[in-house]
Design a protein around this motif. Sequence first.
Motif, PDB file in Angstrom:
ATOM      1  N   GLY A 235      49.802 147.248 -42.211  1.00  0.00           N
ATOM      2  CA  GLY A 235      50.344 148.457 -41.618  1.00  0.00           C
ATOM      3  C   GLY A 235      51.835 148.536 -41.809  1.00  0.00           C
ATOM      4  N   PRO A 236      52.389 149.743 -41.721  1.00  0.00           N
ATOM      5  CA  PRO A 236      53.828 149.902 -41.900  1.00  0.00           C
ATOM      6  C   PRO A 236      54.652 149.246 -40.814  1.00  0.00           C
ATOM      7  N   ASP A 237      54.021 148.902 -39.687  1.00  0.00           N
ATOM      8  CA  ASP A 237      54.748 148.266 -38.587  1.00  0.00           C
ATOM      9  C   ASP A 237      54.641 146.752 -38.636  1.00  0.00           C
ATOM     10  N   LYS A 238      53.964 146.203 -39.643  1.00  0.00           N
ATOM     11  CA  LYS A 238      53.742 144.762 -39.709  1.00  0.00           C
ATOM     12  C   LYS A 238      54.876 144.067 -40.455  1.00  0.00           C
ATOM     13  N   PRO A 239      55.172 142.805 -40.131  1.00  0.00           N
ATOM     14  CA  PRO A 239      56.293 142.104 -40.755  1.00  0.00           C
ATOM     15  C   PRO A 239      56.053 141.751 -42.215  1.00  0.00           C
ATOM     16  N   VAL A 240      54.801 141.686 -42.645  1.00  0.00           N
ATOM     17  CA  VAL A 240      54.480 141.515 -44.067  1.00  0.00           C
ATOM     18  C   VAL A 240      53.457 142.578 -44.427  1.00  0.00           C
ATOM     19  N   SER A 241      53.366 142.911 -45.707  1.00  0.00           N
ATOM     20  CA  SER A 241      52.534 144.039 -46.118  1.00  0.00           C
ATOM     21  C   SER A 241      51.073 143.838 -45.755  1.00  0.00           C
ATOM     22  N   VAL A 242      50.500 142.676 -46.092  1.00  0.00           N
ATOM     23  CA  VAL A 242      49.129 142.340 -45.731  1.00  0.00           C
ATOM     24  C   VAL A 242      49.134 140.912 -45.200  1.00  0.00           C
ATOM     25  N   LEU A 243      48.648 140.723 -43.990  1.00  0.00           N
ATOM     26  CA  LEU A 243      48.674 139.403 -43.366  1.00  0.00           C
ATOM     27  C   LEU A 243      47.250 138.932 -43.105  1.00  0.00           C
ATOM     28  N   GLU A 244      46.893 137.772 -43.651  1.00  0.00           N
ATOM     29  CA  GLU A 244      45.593 137.177 -43.364  1.00  0.00           C
ATOM     30  C   GLU A 244      45.685 136.393 -42.060  1.00  0.00           C
ATOM     31  N   LEU A 245      44.724 136.627 -41.165  1.00  0.00           N
ATOM     32  CA  LEU A 245      44.736 135.961 -39.871  1.00  0.00           C
ATOM     33  C   LEU A 245      44.219 134.537 -40.014  1.00  0.00           C
ATOM     34  N   VAL A 246      44.929 133.605 -39.403  1.00  0.00           N
ATOM     35  CA  VAL A 246      44.532 132.204 -39.482  1.00  0.00           C
ATOM     36  C   VAL A 246      43.503 131.925 -38.395  1.00  0.00           C
ATOM     37  N   PRO A 247      42.679 130.894 -38.578  1.00  0.00           N
ATOM     38  CA  PRO A 247      41.678 130.561 -37.546  1.00  0.00           C
ATOM     39  C   PRO A 247      42.345 130.337 -36.195  1.00  0.00           C
ATOM     40  N   GLY A 248      41.673 130.803 -35.162  1.00  0.00           N
ATOM     41  CA  GLY A 248      42.219 130.695 -33.812  1.00  0.00           C
ATOM     42  C   GLY A 248      42.083 132.013 -33.092  1.00  0.00           C
ATOM     43  N   GLY A 249      43.007 132.296 -32.193  1.00  0.00           N
ATOM     44  CA  GLY A 249      42.897 133.432 -31.303  1.00  0.00           C
ATOM     45  C   GLY A 249      42.684 134.764 -31.989  1.00  0.00           C
ATOM     46  N   ASP A 250      43.531 135.106 -32.968  1.00  0.00           N
ATOM     47  CA  ASP A 250      43.442 136.421 -33.592  1.00  0.00           C
ATOM     48  C   ASP A 250      42.170 136.577 -34.411  1.00  0.00           C
ATOM     49  N   LEU A 251      41.832 135.575 -35.199  1.00  0.00           N
ATOM     50  CA  LEU A 251      40.609 135.645 -35.991  1.00  0.00           C
ATOM     51  C   LEU A 251      39.384 135.614 -35.082  1.00  0.00           C
ATOM     52  N   ASP A 252      39.429 134.808 -34.038  1.00  0.00           N
ATOM     53  CA  ASP A 252      38.334 134.792 -33.047  1.00  0.00           C
ATOM     54  C   ASP A 252      38.144 136.177 -32.434  1.00  0.00           C
ATOM     55  N   GLY A 253      39.255 136.849 -32.153  1.00  0.00           N
ATOM     56  CA  GLY A 253      39.181 138.167 -31.540  1.00  0.00           C
ATOM     57  C   GLY A 253      38.574 139.206 -32.459  1.00  0.00           C
ATOM     58  N   VAL A 254      38.960 139.202 -33.728  1.00  0.00           N
ATOM     59  CA  VAL A 254      38.401 140.155 -34.690  1.00  0.00           C
ATOM     60  C   VAL A 254      36.908 139.893 -34.879  1.00  0.00           C
ATOM     61  N   LYS A 255      36.535 138.634 -34.926  1.00  0.00           N
ATOM     62  CA  LYS A 255      35.113 138.294 -35.052  1.00  0.00           C
ATOM     63  C   LYS A 255      34.334 138.759 -33.816  1.00  0.00           C
ATOM     64  N   LEU A 256      34.912 138.604 -32.629  1.00  0.00           N
ATOM     65  CA  LEU A 256      34.251 139.058 -31.407  1.00  0.00           C
ATOM     66  C   LEU A 256      34.070 140.568 -31.421  1.00  0.00           C
ATOM     67  N   ASP A 257      35.082 141.307 -31.863  1.00  0.00           N
ATOM     68  CA  ASP A 257      34.966 142.762 -31.955  1.00  0.00           C
ATOM     69  C   ASP A 257      33.795 143.150 -32.858  1.00  0.00           C
ATOM     70  N   SER A 258      33.639 142.430 -33.958  1.00  0.00           N
ATOM     71  CA  SER A 258      32.530 142.693 -34.877  1.00  0.00           C
ATOM     72  C   SER A 258      31.187 142.396 -34.222  1.00  0.00           C
ATOM     73  N   THR A 259      31.120 141.307 -33.466  1.00  0.00           N
ATOM     74  CA  THR A 259      29.884 140.952 -32.763  1.00  0.00           C
ATOM     75  C   THR A 259      29.520 142.005 -31.723  1.00  0.00           C
ATOM     76  N   LEU A 260      30.514 142.512 -31.002  1.00  0.00           N
ATOM     77  CA  LEU A 260      30.251 143.499 -29.954  1.00  0.00           C
ATOM     78  C   LEU A 260      29.822 144.845 -30.528  1.00  0.00           C
ATOM     79  N   ALA A 261      30.113 145.087 -31.812  1.00  0.00           N
ATOM     80  CA  ALA A 261      29.645 146.322 -32.433  1.00  0.00           C
ATOM     81  C   ALA A 261      28.126 146.333 -32.582  1.00  0.00           C
ATOM     82  N   PHE A 262      27.530 145.138 -32.681  1.00  0.00           N
ATOM     83  CA  PHE A 262      26.072 144.964 -32.762  1.00  0.00           C
ATOM     84  C   PHE A 262      25.712 143.779 -31.864  1.00  0.00           C
TER      85      PHE A 262
END
Length: 390
Positions: A235-262
Amino acid sequence: MKIRSPQTFNSGLLCLLLSLLPARGQTAAQQKPLMAEDVFKNVQVLKGIPVNQFMETMGFFSAALGYNCTNCHGSDVLGNWEKYANDTPVKQTARRMVQVVTTINKTLFGGREAVTCYTCHRGSPAPKIVPSLLEQYSEPPPDDPNEVEISSRVSPVPSADDILNRYIQAIGGAQRLAALTSYTGSGRYEGFDSYHGKVGVDVYAKSTGERTVIAHTQNGDSVTAYNGHNAWIMGPDKPVSVLELVPGGDLDGVKLDSTLAFPGGLKQALTNWRTGFPTTTIDDRPVQVVQALAGGSRVKMFFDKETGLLTRVVRYSKTIIGPVPVEIDYSDYREVAGVKIPFQWRLTWTDGQSMFSLDEVKPNVAIDPAKFARPVAPVKPVVAPAKTTQ
């Protein structure tokens, strides 16, 4: 729940997010996770942590002190990105206090995270040192239901299984959930990166675990993409153009959001389910609380006692100075292919608040796998926001 005004909170941190300048020589592709010192200038005591955790640490400071970015960096940073790296007296004090907190936890609590900035500040720049008789002899404020804790007692009634089974039944039942294999959604988004104006948003989700959300902001697309294994934010507000999330809180959260979709596989996706928490309410409605672990991250889930529907999820991301809560409130459930899906959700975290509202959801559609791949950053320059008074 009390929320700080955007003037105090979201607007200031928007400036921080938009204005932290990448270090010279930084390339887009990295084999190892990007660390704070790889991207930001003049990092001294917050070295060795991933970029996204560094940004969450900034949010922790804001929540603990009731500050925005200009309180620490100075008002002259607005419109001049390089000045965020300059030292100020407040920044120097913050560095010393990080070391003080680290020393206290190390020497008195065996390295356990027992004390944080919030322990003393509680939303105020200066910790109070004189007891308040008003507080002592007044009715105590209600407990925050979002407080993180692991219950030492497990209440057998209702059990986590009972609450989760009722939730699955409330949204349509296991059979209908199994028949929903994908969906796309379109609607409106409002957040700090859209200057709190409404812009378009698209959602792509598959029951195999992939999920992508794209907000079409005025300065370009803001993307969170998850392919079932890896996740990226852009996103234009991010400190780097594309950031890959490392294992832990942020990646866990994105995975949880995906699980809650189904959520048919929710019970299997999370571990260490617990109940037995004090009764609480959200918007004056009684809710039942269940706690679990999503990967290595603690999660609390709030289910409406009357309808059985999921009302709120709070997960806790770890930073170098303490855990920060991320809250998602779900509402406006509508039936899609026999399954109730929340058409509205509000995301609240220490850096701001965003609202997602869907107008249309199409079930069981083919989705191009490229939607879940690593986003491609645009080449066009980003337009900085106009200078505002705080």
